[in-house]
Design a protein around this motif. Sequence first.
Motif, PDB file in Angstrom:
ATOM      1  N   THR A 155       3.451 -31.817 -17.815  1.00 38.60           N
ATOM      2  CA  THR A 155       4.335 -31.478 -18.577  1.00 38.60           C
ATOM      3  C   THR A 155       3.626 -30.792 -19.852  1.00 38.60           C
ATOM      4  OG1 THR A 155       6.103 -33.015 -17.912  1.00 38.60           O
ATOM      5  CG2 THR A 155       6.362 -32.084 -20.072  1.00 38.60           C
ATOM      6  N   ARG A 156       2.937 -31.478 -20.646  1.00 40.06           N
ATOM      7  CA  ARG A 156       1.957 -30.842 -21.719  1.00 40.06           C
ATOM      8  C   ARG A 156       1.273 -29.560 -21.388  1.00 40.06           C
ATOM      9  NH1 ARG A 156      -0.623 -33.921 -26.146  1.00 40.06           N
ATOM     10  NH2 ARG A 156      -2.408 -32.899 -26.874  1.00 40.06           N
ATOM     11  N   GLU A 157       0.681 -29.463 -20.111  1.00 41.80           N
ATOM     12  CA  GLU A 157       0.008 -28.358 -19.705  1.00 41.80           C
ATOM     13  C   GLU A 157       1.082 -27.109 -19.525  1.00 41.80           C
ATOM     14  OE1 GLU A 157      -2.432 -29.610 -16.585  1.00 41.80           O
ATOM     15  OE2 GLU A 157      -4.033 -30.039 -17.580  1.00 41.80           O
ATOM     16  N   LYS A 158       2.388 -27.462 -19.034  1.00 38.85           N
ATOM     17  CA  LYS A 158       3.201 -26.519 -18.682  1.00 38.85           C
ATOM     18  C   LYS A 158       3.925 -26.087 -20.117  1.00 38.85           C
ATOM     19  CE  LYS A 158       4.709 -28.388 -14.385  1.00 38.85           C
ATOM     20  NZ  LYS A 158       5.774 -29.079 -13.504  1.00 38.85           N
ATOM     21  N   LEU A 159       3.956 -26.751 -20.990  1.00 38.49           N
ATOM     22  CA  LEU A 159       4.557 -26.481 -22.461  1.00 38.49           C
ATOM     23  C   LEU A 159       3.447 -25.634 -23.256  1.00 38.49           C
ATOM     24  CD1 LEU A 159       6.068 -29.943 -23.731  1.00 38.49           C
ATOM     25  CD2 LEU A 159       7.207 -27.392 -23.740  1.00 38.49           C
ATOM     26  N   MET A 160       2.263 -26.080 -22.961  1.00 39.83           N
ATOM     27  CA  MET A 160       1.198 -25.035 -23.695  1.00 39.83           C
ATOM     28  C   MET A 160       1.034 -23.836 -23.199  1.00 39.83           C
ATOM     29  SD  MET A 160      -1.737 -28.050 -24.664  1.00 39.83           S
ATOM     30  CE  MET A 160      -2.741 -26.821 -25.393  1.00 39.83           C
ATOM     31  N   SER A 161       1.046 -23.771 -21.868  1.00 40.95           N
ATOM     32  CA  SER A 161       1.178 -22.483 -20.943  1.00 40.95           C
ATOM     33  C   SER A 161       2.274 -21.562 -21.470  1.00 40.95           C
ATOM     34  CB  SER A 161       1.148 -22.745 -19.463  1.00 40.95           C
ATOM     35  OG  SER A 161       1.112 -21.481 -18.928  1.00 40.95           O
ATOM     36  N   TYR A 162       3.268 -22.094 -21.460  1.00 38.57           N
ATOM     37  CA  TYR A 162       4.815 -21.341 -21.697  1.00 38.57           C
ATOM     38  C   TYR A 162       4.560 -20.976 -23.321  1.00 38.57           C
ATOM     39  CZ  TYR A 162       9.486 -20.379 -23.083  1.00 38.57           C
ATOM     40  OH  TYR A 162      10.549 -19.474 -23.419  1.00 38.57           O
ATOM     41  N   LEU A 163       4.220 -21.613 -24.211  1.00 40.20           N
ATOM     42  CA  LEU A 163       4.059 -21.378 -25.398  1.00 40.20           C
ATOM     43  C   LEU A 163       3.142 -20.447 -25.874  1.00 40.20           C
ATOM     44  CD1 LEU A 163       4.940 -24.887 -27.150  1.00 40.20           C
ATOM     45  CD2 LEU A 163       6.620 -22.780 -26.975  1.00 40.20           C
ATOM     46  N   ALA A 167       3.618 -16.625 -27.595  1.00 42.48           N
ATOM     47  CA  ALA A 167       2.747 -16.199 -28.734  1.00 42.48           C
ATOM     48  C   ALA A 167       2.094 -14.800 -28.327  1.00 42.48           C
ATOM     49  CB  ALA A 167       1.641 -17.197 -29.069  1.00 42.48           C
ATOM     50  N   MET A 168       1.587 -14.772 -27.096  1.00 33.85           N
ATOM     51  CA  MET A 168       0.791 -13.545 -26.702  1.00 33.85           C
ATOM     52  C   MET A 168       1.943 -12.474 -26.611  1.00 33.85           C
ATOM     53  SD  MET A 168      -2.758 -14.195 -26.234  1.00 33.85           S
ATOM     54  CE  MET A 168      -3.236 -13.044 -25.122  1.00 33.85           C
ATOM     55  N   LYS A 169       2.927 -12.645 -26.152  1.00 34.52           N
ATOM     56  CA  LYS A 169       3.919 -11.715 -26.023  1.00 34.52           C
ATOM     57  C   LYS A 169       4.589 -11.232 -27.430  1.00 34.52           C
ATOM     58  CE  LYS A 169       8.515 -11.018 -23.756  1.00 34.52           C
ATOM     59  NZ  LYS A 169       9.682 -11.454 -23.121  1.00 34.52           N
ATOM     60  N   SER A 170       4.651 -12.092 -28.333  1.00 32.88           N
ATOM     61  CA  SER A 170       5.056 -11.875 -29.614  1.00 32.88           C
ATOM     62  C   SER A 170       4.091 -10.903 -30.803  1.00 32.88           C
ATOM     63  CB  SER A 170       5.806 -13.063 -30.363  1.00 32.88           C
ATOM     64  OG  SER A 170       4.860 -13.882 -30.783  1.00 32.88           O
ATOM     65  N   ASN A 173       1.264 -16.022 -33.862  1.00 32.47           N
ATOM     66  CA  ASN A 173       1.452 -17.719 -33.532  1.00 32.47           C
ATOM     67  C   ASN A 173       2.512 -18.101 -34.113  1.00 32.47           C
ATOM     68  OD1 ASN A 173       0.836 -17.308 -36.222  1.00 32.47           O
ATOM     69  ND2 ASN A 173       0.086 -19.345 -36.379  1.00 32.47           N
ATOM     70  N   GLU A 174       3.346 -17.327 -34.645  1.00 31.50           N
ATOM     71  CA  GLU A 174       4.832 -17.997 -34.917  1.00 31.50           C
ATOM     72  C   GLU A 174       6.021 -17.026 -34.516  1.00 31.50           C
ATOM     73  OE1 GLU A 174       7.387 -18.919 -39.341  1.00 31.50           O
ATOM     74  OE2 GLU A 174       5.297 -18.348 -39.344  1.00 31.50           O
ATOM     75  N   PHE A 175       6.915 -17.787 -33.649  1.00 33.49           N
ATOM     76  CA  PHE A 175       7.947 -17.066 -32.977  1.00 33.49           C
ATOM     77  C   PHE A 175       8.895 -18.119 -32.626  1.00 33.49           C
ATOM     78  CE2 PHE A 175       4.518 -18.818 -30.368  1.00 33.49           C
ATOM     79  CZ  PHE A 175       5.412 -19.575 -29.506  1.00 33.49           C
ATOM     80  N   ASP A 176       9.998 -17.322 -32.156  1.00 31.26           N
ATOM     81  CA  ASP A 176      11.093 -18.049 -31.634  1.00 31.26           C
ATOM     82  C   ASP A 176      11.332 -17.816 -30.084  1.00 31.26           C
ATOM     83  OD1 ASP A 176      12.243 -18.750 -34.046  1.00 31.26           O
ATOM     84  OD2 ASP A 176      13.322 -17.043 -34.279  1.00 31.26           O
ATOM     85  N   ILE A 177      11.788 -19.033 -29.297  1.00 28.92           N
ATOM     86  CA  ILE A 177      12.307 -18.650 -27.992  1.00 28.92           C
ATOM     87  C   ILE A 177      13.637 -18.677 -27.634  1.00 28.92           C
ATOM     88  CG2 ILE A 177      10.006 -20.104 -27.587  1.00 28.92           C
ATOM     89  CD1 ILE A 177      11.801 -22.469 -26.883  1.00 28.92           C
ATOM     90  N   LYS A 212      13.783 -26.662 -33.874  1.00 30.01           N
ATOM     91  CA  LYS A 212      14.640 -26.124 -32.916  1.00 30.01           C
ATOM     92  C   LYS A 212      13.810 -25.257 -31.987  1.00 30.01           C
ATOM     93  CE  LYS A 212      18.756 -26.914 -35.789  1.00 30.01           C
ATOM     94  NZ  LYS A 212      20.149 -26.243 -36.353  1.00 30.01           N
ATOM     95  N   ASN A 213      14.253 -24.062 -32.016  1.00 35.90           N
ATOM     96  CA  ASN A 213      13.666 -22.959 -31.306  1.00 35.90           C
ATOM     97  C   ASN A 213      12.634 -22.093 -31.784  1.00 35.90           C
ATOM     98  OD1 ASN A 213      15.482 -21.374 -32.577  1.00 35.90           O
ATOM     99  ND2 ASN A 213      15.761 -20.006 -30.953  1.00 35.90           N
ATOM    100  N   HIS A 214      12.071 -22.564 -32.980  1.00 36.31           N
ATOM    101  CA  HIS A 214      11.071 -21.736 -33.972  1.00 36.31           C
ATOM    102  C   HIS A 214       9.894 -22.594 -33.594  1.00 36.31           C
ATOM    103  CE1 HIS A 214       9.478 -19.171 -36.803  1.00 36.31           C
ATOM    104  NE2 HIS A 214       9.073 -19.962 -37.412  1.00 36.31           N
ATOM    105  N   PHE A 215       8.862 -21.982 -33.224  1.00 40.32           N
ATOM    106  CA  PHE A 215       7.398 -22.582 -33.166  1.00 40.32           C
ATOM    107  C   PHE A 215       6.381 -21.881 -33.838  1.00 40.32           C
ATOM    108  CE2 PHE A 215       9.968 -23.913 -29.734  1.00 40.32           C
ATOM    109  CZ  PHE A 215       9.357 -25.220 -29.060  1.00 40.32           C
ATOM    110  N   ILE A 216       5.525 -22.588 -34.374  1.00 44.08           N
ATOM    111  CA  ILE A 216       4.159 -22.348 -34.803  1.00 44.08           C
ATOM    112  C   ILE A 216       3.187 -22.835 -34.019  1.00 44.08           C
ATOM    113  CG2 ILE A 216       2.739 -21.996 -36.833  1.00 44.08           C
ATOM    114  CD1 ILE A 216       5.274 -22.266 -38.425  1.00 44.08           C
ATOM    115  N   LEU A 217       2.148 -22.041 -33.403  1.00 42.49           N
ATOM    116  CA  LEU A 217       0.961 -22.561 -32.896  1.00 42.49           C
ATOM    117  C   LEU A 217      -0.309 -22.518 -33.823  1.00 42.49           C
ATOM    118  CD1 LEU A 217       1.164 -21.011 -29.403  1.00 42.49           C
ATOM    119  CD2 LEU A 217       2.466 -23.003 -30.239  1.00 42.49           C
ATOM    120  N   LEU A 218      -0.902 -23.750 -33.976  1.00 45.35           N
ATOM    121  CA  LEU A 218      -1.955 -23.884 -34.831  1.00 45.35           C
ATOM    122  C   LEU A 218      -3.228 -23.773 -34.067  1.00 45.35           C
ATOM    123  CD1 LEU A 218      -0.365 -26.830 -36.838  1.00 45.35           C
ATOM    124  CD2 LEU A 218      -0.235 -24.458 -37.305  1.00 45.35           C
ATOM    125  N   ARG A 219      -4.277 -23.372 -34.824  1.00 49.18           N
ATOM    126  CA  ARG A 219      -5.760 -23.250 -34.105  1.00 49.18           C
ATOM    127  C   ARG A 219      -6.490 -24.486 -34.557  1.00 49.18           C
ATOM    128  NH1 ARG A 219      -6.779 -18.538 -31.785  1.00 49.18           N
ATOM    129  NH2 ARG A 219      -5.650 -16.815 -32.232  1.00 49.18           N
TER     130      ARG A 219
END
Length: 219
Positions: A155-163, A167-170, A173-177, A212-219
């Motif tokens: 599940t962790r890998e699926k989440l990271m793949s999707y998120l 991020a790549m699509k937007s 590193n900060e985006f809404d789903i 909620k549906n707002h995410f920020i990916l950190l390096r």
Amino acid sequence: MSENFEKIKAASLFFGIGEAELPELLEALDAHSHRYQKGEIIMPEGEKTDSLGLVMSGSVLIVQDDFWGNRNIMARITQGGIFAESFACTGEKLTVGAEAESECEIMRLKVGHVLGSCPKSCAGHAKLVGNLISELARKNLNFNSKLGHMGKRTTREKLMSYLSAQAMKSGKNEFDISFDRQQLADYLCVDRSAMSAQLCALRDDGILKFKKNHFILLR
């Protein structure tokens, strides 16, 4: 029909088609609209259709339910998008269903005219065929992306793949789903509680932040 004309022109299926050609083309496609309430079934799984659906307003979920009621969300279609085009073209029974995510208006378009030759050899018909092929190709790419997420082992890998893909699509590193928690779990085919626990674990590990549906990916 006139009140929807601007929405029709803006849809990718009709991109590049002249305004003067649209009325005759819509008539040939036997275009007609219907409104649906939230949760209402638009196209049930297992039936055949000769028409694709164009979302005029609201949003539609493409879903697949198994015998035990487990739900798999295949896609979310918003205004201007189309659905069921592959089944309408092939005449095969729907292996997925279309459900109104919100109150929506759907225009049905019979694809027989699109697939057949145009007696007038009009540019609008040729452009419509090209646009339909482009939509089919785009849907195929999106489905391959979903398969890529689902192919991960945990599940962790699926989440990271999707998120990561979001991020790549937007482009940042900060985006809404577009999905809520249950919809995201259904899209990734994972248990919601387990997914929520992994989101919290990813946050605690300093990999991401979310609200909620707002995410920020950190390096």
